[in-house]
Write a protein that holds these residues in place. Structure first.
Motif, mmCIF file in Angstrom:
data_model
loop_
_atom_site.group_PDB
_atom_site.id
_atom_site.type_symbol
_atom_site.label_atom_id
_atom_site.label_comp_id
_atom_site.label_asym_id
_atom_site.label_seq_id
_atom_site.Cartn_x
_atom_site.Cartn_y
_atom_site.Cartn_z
ATOM 1 N N GLY A 114 -58.148 26.900 0.747
ATOM 2 C CA GLY A 114 -57.032 27.018 1.151
ATOM 3 C C GLY A 114 -55.703 26.553 0.116
ATOM 4 O O GLY A 114 -54.919 25.943 0.330
ATOM 5 N N GLY A 115 -56.183 27.053 -1.181
ATOM 6 C CA GLY A 115 -55.119 26.829 -2.284
ATOM 7 C C GLY A 115 -55.432 25.316 -2.777
ATOM 8 O O GLY A 115 -54.660 24.911 -3.566
ATOM 9 N N LYS A 116 -56.276 24.690 -2.409
ATOM 10 C CA LYS A 116 -56.680 23.028 -2.856
ATOM 11 C C LYS A 116 -57.336 23.106 -3.968
ATOM 12 O O LYS A 116 -58.515 23.751 -3.832
ATOM 13 C CB LYS A 116 -56.642 22.324 -1.667
ATOM 14 N N PRO A 117 -57.272 22.384 -5.057
ATOM 15 C CA PRO A 117 -58.210 22.514 -5.888
ATOM 16 C C PRO A 117 -59.741 21.607 -5.502
ATOM 17 O O PRO A 117 -59.571 20.621 -4.828
ATOM 18 C CB PRO A 117 -57.692 21.577 -7.164
ATOM 19 N N GLY B 136 -59.969 20.382 -19.576
ATOM 20 C CA GLY B 136 -60.421 20.929 -18.253
ATOM 21 C C GLY B 136 -59.595 21.538 -17.682
ATOM 22 O O GLY B 136 -58.208 21.545 -17.878
ATOM 23 N N ARG B 137 -59.881 22.187 -16.643
ATOM 24 C CA ARG B 137 -58.928 23.161 -15.745
ATOM 25 C C ARG B 137 -59.648 23.086 -14.290
ATOM 26 O O ARG B 137 -60.793 23.011 -13.905
ATOM 27 C CB ARG B 137 -58.709 24.637 -16.093
ATOM 28 N N THR B 138 -58.652 23.055 -13.066
ATOM 29 C CA THR B 138 -59.091 23.133 -11.884
ATOM 30 C C THR B 138 -59.014 24.395 -11.231
ATOM 31 O O THR B 138 -58.559 25.300 -11.770
ATOM 32 C CB THR B 138 -57.941 22.085 -11.124
ATOM 33 N N TYR B 139 -59.878 24.660 -10.290
ATOM 34 C CA TYR B 139 -60.036 25.799 -9.473
ATOM 35 C C TYR B 139 -60.000 25.484 -7.984
ATOM 36 O O TYR B 139 -60.355 24.749 -7.380
ATOM 37 C CB TYR B 139 -61.653 26.295 -9.688
#
Length: 817
Positions: free
Chosen positions: A403-406, A396-399
Motif C-alpha cells: 500500500g505504498g508503505k515502506p 540504505g534505501r527503503t522499498y
C-alpha cells in the motif's frame, strides 16, 4: 515443462510404443498363417489343424468356388462371428458385399474381381469396414486371399482369411491424433526439448530449443549436442560424466552446463536433463535456460567479493518484523565476531550501539529516509562490546511493497575509523602547518623589517610560543669546550629575559651532557625530546624555578643551521601533553628556520658593520685618489693664476683657470664613478642561465607546478644590472604564480634577438583583472626594476586566462603595462 505437458508427452509415447507392439504381433500372426497354409496345403487332413490355428488366432477363413462366373462361398465360424452373421445363415457373395460398408464396397468388389481374374498373381489384400447385420456396428477388418487354379489352368477357387483390426485401427487413429497433438505440443512447448541419438546428434528440436541454441530448422539434423558445450575442462567433464550414466534405465540431470549458441557463439547456461527413450534408440533431453540466474549469481559473487575486499557489510532490514539479514562483515563492523541471529538485530539494537552523542541525529536521518523514501546516508560513531569507539559510514534505501508503505530497507555499512582518524590527523596537521607557515612568514617579514637583531629574536620567540600555546619558552646553546648545554635566555612575560637578568642570579645555568640529565637529551640525539613531567626528573636550579610557575611538560626542539646542531628551544606547558610525529616534525622545521632567521639576523648585523667599515675605507681611498688630488691640482692652478694676474699676464691666467676647471670636472667624474660602485652586483657565481634554471627547479620542487626554462637564439653577455633584474623579475613572477595563480605550468623563455633581448614568462593559472594589483612588491616593483635599466615591461592577463609577462631590453621606448 508443467506436469500436465509432461504426462501428455509420456502418454503419447506410450501409445506409440503399444501400436508398434500390435504391428509386430500382427506380423507374427501373418507369419504363422503363412506357415499354417504351407503345412496344410498339401494334405487335406491338415485342414482341421489350419482351422484350429486360425481359430486360436481369431482369424476367420472363407472359401469360394467360382462357378458360372459367380462366387459360392463358405465362411468359418470365426468369419461369421467377425461379420456378425448367424451360424446357420446362408452365405453368399451378395451377403458378403452387403456386409461391407457402402463407402468401401465398390473398392473391395473390384479387388476381389481382380484377384479372380488373376491380377497380381491372384493375390487379394484389403482393409475395409464392415457393418454387422446383427447390431449395425461398424468394424475394421483386414483380409488376405489367394486365387487358385484348376488342373486345366483356370482359376476356380479363392481362399482367404479375415481379421478384426478394429482395435488396431482405433489405436492407429488415436495414435495419429495423439501424434499430431504431440507434435504440436512438442513444437510449441515453452521448455527447450530435443530428441538426440546416442551420438548426441539432434533428431528433432522444438522451437524453444532452436531459439535457445541458435539453430535453424533445416540445421537440426546436423547438430551434435556435445559439440555445443563450451570448451572448458570443467564443462567437458560434466558433459562426459552425464552422458556416461545414460543407459536402458538410467537418466542424467539436472547438470549445469555452459553451451555456445550455434549461430553467434554467445554463451548460454542451462540445467540439462536427459532420459533414454524406450528401445534406447535415442534420448529425450530438456534444457532449462538459467543464463540470467548464472549471470546474476556471478554478479552477486563479484559484488560480495567487492564488498568483502572493501570491508563493506550489507544488510536487509525487515521493517514490519523489525528483524534483519546481514553479512558477517556487517556484524564485524559493530564489534561482533560471531553472527547475530536475524531476530536479535533491528532498529532498536542498531541505535543502542550508536554513540550517545550521535544517536539522536542518526535516528532523525533514518526516520526522514523512511518518511520520504529517500536514501539514508550517515556517518556516526559506534561503541563496540569491548568499549572501543569506531566510526561507521552507512547508507540504505527503503522499498514500498504494501500500500505504498515502506516495508524493507537495504543498505551497506563500512568501518571508516582509519579514514576519520587520518582526516582528523590531516586536518590537525594542516591547521598546524598553516599556523607554522604563518608564524614563519611573520618571522621572515620581521627579519626583513626589523633593524635590531635582538628585537627579531624576541619576535621569533613570541611567535613560536604563542603558536604552540606554551606558557613560555627558552633558548639553549651547546658549549662544546665545556661539553655542556648553556641557558641563554627565556621568553617570559611577553619579552626576552636574558641569563643576566636578576631572576636568574645565583643559578647554575649549565648542565653537563651526562645521560641522567634529560635537558641535554636533544643535543645528544639531535632529535626532539619530550619531558612529559619535570616533577619526576632530577632536581636542578632551573627546573626548581619552573615548578612554582605551574610548568609540567617541556618540549625541547633542536635548532640546526647547515646540518649543524646549534641550539634548542624549550617550550613549556602547564599541563601534560603528547605530540604526534608530524607535529614534532613541523616544530623542528619551524625551529630550524627560526634558527636560520636568527643566524641571518646576526650575520646581517655583522655584515652591516663590516660593510660600513669597508665603505668608509673605500671612500677614504677614492677621496684621496680623486677629489683630494683633484682639489690639490685645482689649488695649484689657482695659485699659479694668481701669480700671473699679479704680473698682468692675463693669457696665463686664462690658461691656468682652464686647467683648474678641467681638473675639477675630472674629479667630479671620478666621484660619480665611485658613487655608482655602491650599487649591489648579483650573480657573482655562475651564469644567468644556470641561475634561472636552478631558481625554477628549486622553487617548484615539492609543488604541483611544472616549471621549465629554455633559451632561444644565440646567447651573448649582458650587463650585471640586466642579469640581476631579469633574475629578480622571474623570481617575483614565479612566486606570485605559486602563491596566487593555482596554475599547473610555468614557462620562462630567454630570447636573444638581433637587436634586443626578451624575457617571456607565462602561466596557465586563474589570471586577474589588470589594475587590481597594488602591492609595491608585486607588478609595480617588477616594473620599477625594468624601468631602472631602460627596459620595457608588459603584462597581459584576464580572469581564467593565466598571466603573460614580457620584458624587453635594448629599446628606449615607453614602458607599457
Amino acid at each position: 515443462m508443467n506436469p500436465e505437458s509432461a504426462d501428455a508427452v509420456e502418454t503419447i509415447e506410450s501409445l506409440h510404443d503399444e501400436l508398434a507392439t500390435c504391428r509386430r504381433e500382427l506380423a507374427e500372426c501373418r507369419q504363422r498363417l503363412d506357415q499354417a497354409n504351407q503345412l496344410c496345403a498339401s494334405e487335406s487332413d491338415k485342414r482341421q489343424c489350419l482351422l484350429a490355428t486360425l481359430e486360436a488366432a481369431q482369424i476367420g477363413l472363407w472359401e469360394g468356388e467360382i462357378k458360372n462366373f459367380a462366387l459360392a462361398e463358405q465362411w468359418s465360424p470365426r468369419f461369421r462371428e467377425i461379420f456378425g452373421v448367424p451360424h446357420d445363415a446362408e452365405v453368399s457373395q451378395q451377403l458378403f458385399l452387403k456386409c461391407i460398408h457402402p463407402d468401401d464396397r465398390e473398392r473391395i468388389e473390384r479387388a476381389v474381381a481382380e484377384a479372380v481374374s488373376g491380377a497380381n498373381g491372384g493375390r487379394y489384400r484389403a482393409e475395409y469396414r464392415i457393418v454387422k447385420p446383427s447390431d449395425g456396428t461398424v468394424r475394421w477388418v483386414k483380409a488376405w486371399g489367394q486365387a487358385f487354379m484348376s488342373r486345366e489352368g483356370k482359376i476356380d477357387r479363392l481362399i482367404g482369411t479375415v481379421l478384426d483390426v478394429t482395435v488396431g485401427k482405433d489405436l492407429e487413429e488415436e495414435n495419429a491424433r495423439l501424434q499430431a497433438e504431440f507434435e504440436d505440443l512438442f513444437e510449441e512447448a515453452p521448455i527447450p526439448y530435443v530428441h538426440e541419438g546416442l551420438d548426441t546428434r539432434f533428431i528433432r528440436a522444438n522451437r524453444a530449443a532452436r531459439n535457445l541454441l541458435g539453430i535453424s530448422p533445416e540445421d537440426v539434423g546436423s547438430v551434435f549436442g556435445s559439440g555445443l558445450a563450451a570448451e572448458t575442462a570443467e564443462n567437458k567433464r560434466r558433459m562426459s560424466d552425464s552422458l556416461s550414466v545414460l543407459g536402458p534405465a538410467g537418466e542424467s540431470g539436472p547438470v549445469l552446463l555452459e553451451l555456445r549458441r550455434k549461430d553467434d557463439g554467445r554463451p548460454v547456461w542451462v540445467h540439462w536433463w536427459s532420459r533414454p527413450a524406450t528401445g534406447n534408440g535415442y534420448s529425450r533431453t530438456m534444457y532449462w535456460d538459467v543464463t540470467d540466474w548464472v549471470l546474476m549469481e556471478r554478479t552477486k559473487a563479484a559484488l560480495e567479493l567487492t564488498l568483502e575486499s572493501g570491508r563493506v557489510g550489507d544488510w536487509d532490514w525487515d521493517m514490519v518484523r523489525d528483524t534483519s539479514r546481514r553479512s558477517s562483515r556487517h556484524d564485524q563492523c559493530f564489534g561482533y565476531v560471531d553472527p547475530i541471529p536475524e531476530s536479535e538485530w533491528g532498529a532498536k539494537q542498531f541505535l543502542q550501539h550508536v554513540h550517545s552523542e550521535d544517536r539522536a541525529r542518526v535516528e532523525s536521518e533514518l526516520r526522514r529516509a523512511i518518511e520520504t523514501s529517500e536514501y539514508f546516508k550517515s556517518e556516526f560513531r559506534v561503541v563496540w562490546p569491548d568499549g572501543s569507539l569506531h566510526w561507521l559510514a552507512g547508507s540504505g534505501r527503503t522499498y514500498n511493497t504494501q500500500g505504498g508503505k515502506p516495508t524493507r530497507m537495504l543498505g551497506i555499512v563500512m568501518d571508516v575509523t582509519e579514514r576519520r582518524r587520518a582526516e582528523e590527523a590531516l586536518r590537525a596537521s594542516e591547521q598546524l602547518a598553516r599556523g607554522q607557515i604563518e608564524a614563519l612568514k611573520g618571522s621572515l617579514e620581521a627579519l626583513a623589517r626589523e633593524p635590531a637583531p635582538e628585537r627579531l629574536v624576541e619576535h621569533i620567540m613570541r611567535t613560536i610560543t604563542r603558536q604552540w600555546g606554551a606558557h613560555s619558552s627558552s633558548f639553549w646553546r651547546r658549549d662544546t669546550v665545556k661539553d655542556s648545554v648553556c641557558f641563554e635566555f627565556a621568553f617570559e612575560d611577553d619579552r626576552i629575559v636574558t641569563k643576566d637578568a636578576p631572576r636568574f642570579a645565583g643559578m647554575d645555568l649549565q648542565l653537563p651532557m651526562e645521560d641522567f640529565w634529560p635537558w641535554p637529551e636533544v643535543f645528544r640525539t639531535g632529535k626532539a625530546s619530550l619531558i612529559e613531567d619535570i616533577r619526576t626528573v632530577r632536581p636542578f636550579a632551573l627546573r626548581d624555578r619552573l615548578l612554582p610557575l605551574g610548568i609540567i611538560t617541556v618540549l625541547l626542539i633542536p635548532m640546526s643551521v647547515g646540518g649543524r646542531l646549534e641550539g634548542a628551544i624549550g617550550l613549556r606547558f602547564c599541563r601534560k601533553q603528547t605530540f604526534r610525529a608530524e607535529e614534532i616534525e613541523l616544530a623542528e622545521t619551524l625551529a630550524n628556520q627560526a634558527m636560520l632567521a636568527m643566524e641571518l639576523a646576526r650575520l646581517s648585523a655583522e655584515s652591516r658593520e663590516s660593510a660600513i667599515n669597508a665603505e668608509r675605507n673605500r671612500f677614504a681611498r677614492d677621496i684621496h685618489d680623486t677629489l683630494a688630488q683633484g682639489f690639490t691640482g685645482v689649488i695649484v692652478q689657482l695659485e699659479a693664476a694668481t701669480g700671473a694676474a699679479a704680473q698682468n699676464d692675463f693669457a696665463m691666467v686664462a690658461e691656468r683657470m682652464k686647467q683648474a676647471s678641467d681638473l675639477a670636472r675630472s674629479g667630479l667624474g671620478e666621484a660619480r664613478r665611485s658613487i655608482q660602485a655602491l650599487r649591489p652586483r648579483s650573480l657573482c657565481d655562475g651564469t644567468l642561465f644556470t641561475a634561472l634554471d636552478g631558481l625554477l627547479k628549486r622553487m617548484s620542487s615539492g609543488t604541483n607546478l611544472s616549471a621549465d626554462f629554455r633559451i632561444d637564439g644565440e646567447p651573448r653577455p649582458m650587463a650585471p644590472a640586466w642579469e640581476d633584474t631579469l633574475l629578480r623579475v622571474t623570481q617575483e613572477s614565479l612566486t606570485n604564480t605559486i602563491k596566487y595563480a593555482h596554475a599547473r605550468s610555468f614557462h620562462a623563455t630567454l630570447v636573444f634577438g638581433f637587436e634586443e633581448i626578451q624575457l617571456r614568462l607565462a602561466d596557465d593559472g586563474q589570471g586577474f583583472e589588470l589594475g587590481s594589483e597594488t602591492d609595491g612588491f608585486g607588478l609595480i616593483g617588477m616594473k620599477e626594476r625594468v624601468t631602472q635599466i631602460g627596459g620595457q615591461f608588459v603584462v597581459r592577463s584576464e580572469p581564467g586566462a593565466g598571466v603573460q609577462i614580457l620584458v624587453t631590453l635594448g629599446h628606449n621606448e615607453r614602458v607599457e603595462t
